[in-house]
Design a protein around this motif. Structure first.
Motif, PDB file in Angstrom:
ATOM      1  N   LEU A 142      44.366  46.861  72.457  1.00 22.86           N
ATOM      2  CA  LEU A 142      45.242  47.676  73.365  1.00 22.86           C
ATOM      3  C   LEU A 142      46.263  47.005  74.121  1.00 22.86           C
ATOM      4  O   LEU A 142      47.408  47.386  74.455  1.00 22.86           O
ATOM      5  N   THR A 143      45.391  46.309  75.291  1.00 23.30           N
ATOM      6  CA  THR A 143      46.046  45.664  76.157  1.00 23.30           C
ATOM      7  C   THR A 143      47.176  45.031  75.693  1.00 23.30           C
ATOM      8  O   THR A 143      48.330  44.869  76.394  1.00 23.30           O
ATOM      9  N   VAL A 144      46.883  44.056  74.741  1.00 21.22           N
ATOM     10  CA  VAL A 144      48.060  43.154  74.164  1.00 21.22           C
ATOM     11  C   VAL A 144      49.047  43.813  73.592  1.00 21.22           C
ATOM     12  O   VAL A 144      50.440  43.656  73.975  1.00 21.22           O
ATOM     13  N   THR A 145      48.823  45.134  72.851  1.00 17.06           N
ATOM     14  CA  THR A 145      50.003  45.784  72.341  1.00 17.06           C
ATOM     15  C   THR A 145      51.008  46.582  73.525  1.00 17.06           C
ATOM     16  O   THR A 145      52.265  46.478  73.388  1.00 17.06           O
ATOM     17  N   LEU A 146      50.209  47.058  74.499  1.00 15.77           N
ATOM     18  CA  LEU A 146      50.901  47.614  75.705  1.00 15.77           C
ATOM     19  C   LEU A 146      51.815  46.701  76.272  1.00 15.77           C
ATOM     20  O   LEU A 146      53.082  46.972  76.513  1.00 15.77           O
ATOM     21  N   ILE A 147      51.441  45.534  76.680  1.00 23.09           N
ATOM     22  CA  ILE A 147      51.978  44.451  77.308  1.00 23.09           C
ATOM     23  C   ILE A 147      53.469  44.042  76.173  1.00 23.09           C
ATOM     24  O   ILE A 147      54.573  43.916  76.839  1.00 23.09           O
ATOM     25  N   MET A 148      52.958  43.834  74.978  1.00 23.40           N
ATOM     26  CA  MET A 148      54.122  43.423  74.226  1.00 23.40           C
ATOM     27  C   MET A 148      55.352  44.685  74.231  1.00 23.40           C
ATOM     28  O   MET A 148      56.395  44.170  74.085  1.00 23.40           O
ATOM     29  N   ALA A 149      54.799  45.673  74.053  1.00 20.62           N
ATOM     30  CA  ALA A 149      55.891  46.796  74.105  1.00 20.62           C
ATOM     31  C   ALA A 149      56.473  46.988  75.201  1.00 20.62           C
ATOM     32  O   ALA A 149      57.836  47.160  74.916  1.00 20.62           O
ATOM     33  N   VAL A 150      56.098  46.720  76.347  1.00 19.44           N
ATOM     34  CA  VAL A 150      56.904  46.856  77.673  1.00 19.44           C
ATOM     35  C   VAL A 150      57.677  45.677  77.618  1.00 19.44           C
ATOM     36  O   VAL A 150      59.070  45.763  77.825  1.00 19.44           O
ATOM     37  N   ALA A 151      57.063  44.450  77.627  1.00 17.86           N
ATOM     38  CA  ALA A 151      58.032  43.276  77.777  1.00 17.86           C
ATOM     39  C   ALA A 151      59.161  43.156  76.748  1.00 17.86           C
ATOM     40  O   ALA A 151      60.243  42.945  77.128  1.00 17.86           O
ATOM     41  N   LEU A 152      58.945  43.497  75.383  1.00 21.81           N
ATOM     42  CA  LEU A 152      60.031  43.592  74.391  1.00 21.81           C
ATOM     43  C   LEU A 152      61.002  44.394  74.721  1.00 21.81           C
ATOM     44  O   LEU A 152      62.222  44.011  74.516  1.00 21.81           O
ATOM     45  N   THR A 153      60.709  45.680  75.215  1.00 14.64           N
ATOM     46  CA  THR A 153      61.611  46.571  75.536  1.00 14.64           C
ATOM     47  C   THR A 153      62.504  46.241  76.807  1.00 14.64           C
ATOM     48  O   THR A 153      63.706  46.341  76.695  1.00 14.64           O
ATOM     49  N   ILE A 154      61.952  45.528  77.650  1.00 12.24           N
ATOM     50  CA  ILE A 154      62.581  45.073  78.778  1.00 12.24           C
ATOM     51  C   ILE A 154      63.647  44.123  78.480  1.00 12.24           C
ATOM     52  O   ILE A 154      64.689  43.827  78.735  1.00 12.24           O
ATOM     53  N   ILE A 155      63.061  42.893  77.403  1.00 16.09           N
ATOM     54  CA  ILE A 155      63.826  41.738  77.187  1.00 16.09           C
ATOM     55  C   ILE A 155      65.037  42.384  76.210  1.00 16.09           C
ATOM     56  O   ILE A 155      65.989  41.774  76.443  1.00 16.09           O
ATOM     57  N   ILE A 156      64.764  43.158  75.110  1.00 16.50           N
ATOM     58  CA  ILE A 156      65.909  43.372  74.092  1.00 16.50           C
ATOM     59  C   ILE A 156      66.583  44.533  74.604  1.00 16.50           C
ATOM     60  O   ILE A 156      67.802  44.749  73.986  1.00 16.50           O
ATOM     61  N   GLY A 157      65.991  45.603  75.273  1.00 17.15           N
ATOM     62  CA  GLY A 157      66.792  46.587  75.641  1.00 17.15           C
ATOM     63  C   GLY A 157      66.774  47.941  74.678  1.00 17.15           C
ATOM     64  O   GLY A 157      67.732  48.594  74.806  1.00 17.15           O
ATOM     65  N   GLN A 158      66.300  47.545  73.306  1.00 17.83           N
ATOM     66  CA  GLN A 158      66.465  48.485  72.373  1.00 17.83           C
ATOM     67  C   GLN A 158      65.070  49.054  71.842  1.00 17.83           C
ATOM     68  O   GLN A 158      64.383  48.445  71.123  1.00 17.83           O
ATOM     69  N   PRO A 159      64.618  50.316  72.118  1.00 16.11           N
ATOM     70  CA  PRO A 159      63.326  50.865  72.019  1.00 16.11           C
ATOM     71  C   PRO A 159      63.084  50.865  70.368  1.00 16.11           C
ATOM     72  O   PRO A 159      61.899  50.494  70.021  1.00 16.11           O
ATOM     73  N   ILE A 160      64.153  51.227  69.559  1.00 14.82           N
ATOM     74  CA  ILE A 160      63.794  51.404  68.127  1.00 14.82           C
ATOM     75  C   ILE A 160      63.597  49.770  67.390  1.00 14.82           C
ATOM     76  O   ILE A 160      62.662  49.678  66.743  1.00 14.82           O
ATOM     77  N   VAL A 161      64.162  48.938  67.953  1.00 13.88           N
ATOM     78  CA  VAL A 161      64.101  47.611  67.581  1.00 13.88           C
ATOM     79  C   VAL A 161      62.724  47.118  67.760  1.00 13.88           C
ATOM     80  O   VAL A 161      61.920  46.567  67.169  1.00 13.88           O
ATOM     81  N   SER A 162      62.384  47.448  69.229  1.00 11.37           N
ATOM     82  CA  SER A 162      60.844  47.082  69.532  1.00 11.37           C
ATOM     83  C   SER A 162      59.875  47.607  68.869  1.00 11.37           C
ATOM     84  O   SER A 162      58.784  46.916  68.321  1.00 11.37           O
ATOM     85  N   ILE A 163      59.818  48.829  68.564  1.00 10.47           N
ATOM     86  CA  ILE A 163      59.009  49.903  67.612  1.00 10.47           C
ATOM     87  C   ILE A 163      58.861  49.182  66.285  1.00 10.47           C
ATOM     88  O   ILE A 163      57.841  49.060  65.697  1.00 10.47           O
ATOM     89  N   VAL A 164      60.057  48.801  65.581  1.00 11.84           N
ATOM     90  CA  VAL A 164      60.071  48.239  64.131  1.00 11.84           C
ATOM     91  C   VAL A 164      59.247  46.747  64.151  1.00 11.84           C
ATOM     92  O   VAL A 164      58.450  46.568  63.696  1.00 11.84           O
ATOM     93  N   CYS A 165      59.611  46.063  65.249  1.00 12.40           N
ATOM     94  CA  CYS A 165      59.024  44.800  65.222  1.00 12.40           C
ATOM     95  C   CYS A 165      57.540  44.687  65.483  1.00 12.40           C
ATOM     96  O   CYS A 165      56.695  44.136  65.028  1.00 12.40           O
ATOM     97  N   LEU A 166      57.090  45.479  66.581  1.00 14.96           N
ATOM     98  CA  LEU A 166      55.579  45.905  66.983  1.00 14.96           C
ATOM     99  C   LEU A 166      55.060  46.606  65.838  1.00 14.96           C
ATOM    100  O   LEU A 166      53.605  46.200  65.726  1.00 14.96           O
ATOM    101  N   THR A 167      55.587  47.295  65.106  1.00 17.58           N
ATOM    102  CA  THR A 167      54.802  47.616  63.854  1.00 17.58           C
ATOM    103  C   THR A 167      54.464  46.722  62.874  1.00 17.58           C
ATOM    104  O   THR A 167      53.297  46.992  62.228  1.00 17.58           O
ATOM    105  N   LEU A 168      54.961  45.471  62.886  1.00 13.45           N
ATOM    106  CA  LEU A 168      54.709  44.453  61.976  1.00 13.45           C
ATOM    107  C   LEU A 168      53.472  43.563  62.354  1.00 13.45           C
ATOM    108  O   LEU A 168      53.194  42.767  61.889  1.00 13.45           O
ATOM    109  N   VAL A 169      53.293  43.732  63.726  1.00 12.08           N
ATOM    110  CA  VAL A 169      52.440  42.589  64.512  1.00 12.08           C
ATOM    111  C   VAL A 169      51.256  43.405  64.975  1.00 12.08           C
ATOM    112  O   VAL A 169      50.119  42.786  64.883  1.00 12.08           O
TER     113      VAL A 169
END
Length: 197
Positions: A142-169
């Motif tokens: 859970l810790t890893v997932t939350l950190i990845m979700a926040v960081a990826l959203t900050i870096i690419i700025g697109q929540p939907i893209v972040s969700i799709v990518c993280l669904t696969l990881v």
């Protein structure tokens, strides 16, 4: 692992205690990644000597391999094996990989490399998540997932893209956390612009 997967998870109420530290660390790392790109662009972005840029890019890759082979390229081919042991890897190794890959990725783009930031962002935030998961204890996935979700959203700025990518990881069981975290992060940094990198 890449692909939809539902591993068995040991849910603990102590997992609630990791949420705030994970959100803060995810934001801090996302901020650092984006700032690193901006600093790299300022330092060498206007350097218009293709032969020298190519030489410097080669040196950058060579130095990166001295740290870890995981520093090379975007990392999409190693995410699966890396994710499977990130919560047991030595912390010093994860720190070295996260910093080196962040720096080489952003310097490389400034030197004219082609590609996107999505896989490097996932890979580096995965390393940072592994560090924090080992330090805070309960519910490491859970810790890893939350950190990845926040960081990826900050870096690419697109929540939907972040969700799709993280669904696969990330484990499918964490999808609700990913959705809430990405949209909350996006809303917060748009509402309070001083939090943007």
């Amino acid at each position: 692992m890449i692909g939809i997967h539902t591993p068995s998870l040991n849910w603990k109420w102590q997992g609630n205690l990791v949420v705030i530290p994970a959100l803060v660390v995810g934001w801090a790392f996302g901020w650092l990644f984006v700032k690193s790109g901006k600093w790299s662009e300022k330092v060498i972005g206007n350097f218009n000597y293709p032969v020298i840029e190519g030489f410097l890019g080669g040196v950058l890759l060579a130095v990166g391999t001295l740290i870890s082979k995981d520093v090379l390229f975007s990392g999409e081919f190693n995410i699966q094996s890396f994710a499977s042991h990130v919560t047991q890897a030595p912390i010093y190794s994860l720190i070295a990989i996260a910093l080196a890959k962040t720096i080489t990725t952003n310097l490389g783009f400034s030197l004219g490399w082609r590609g996107g930031t999505i896989f490097p962002a996932i890979f580096t935030s995965l390393a940072v998540g592994g560090i924090v998961a080992q330090l805070v204890g309960p519910m490491p996935h859970l810790t890893v997932t939350l950190i990845m979700a926040v960081a990826l959203t900050i870096i690419i700025g697109q929540p939907i893209v972040s969700i799709v990518c993280l669904t696969l990881v990330c484990p499918v069981q964490f999808l609700p956390f990913v959705i809430v975290t990405t949209y909350l992060t996006h809303w917060v940094v748009n509402r309070w612009t001083f939090l943007r990198p």
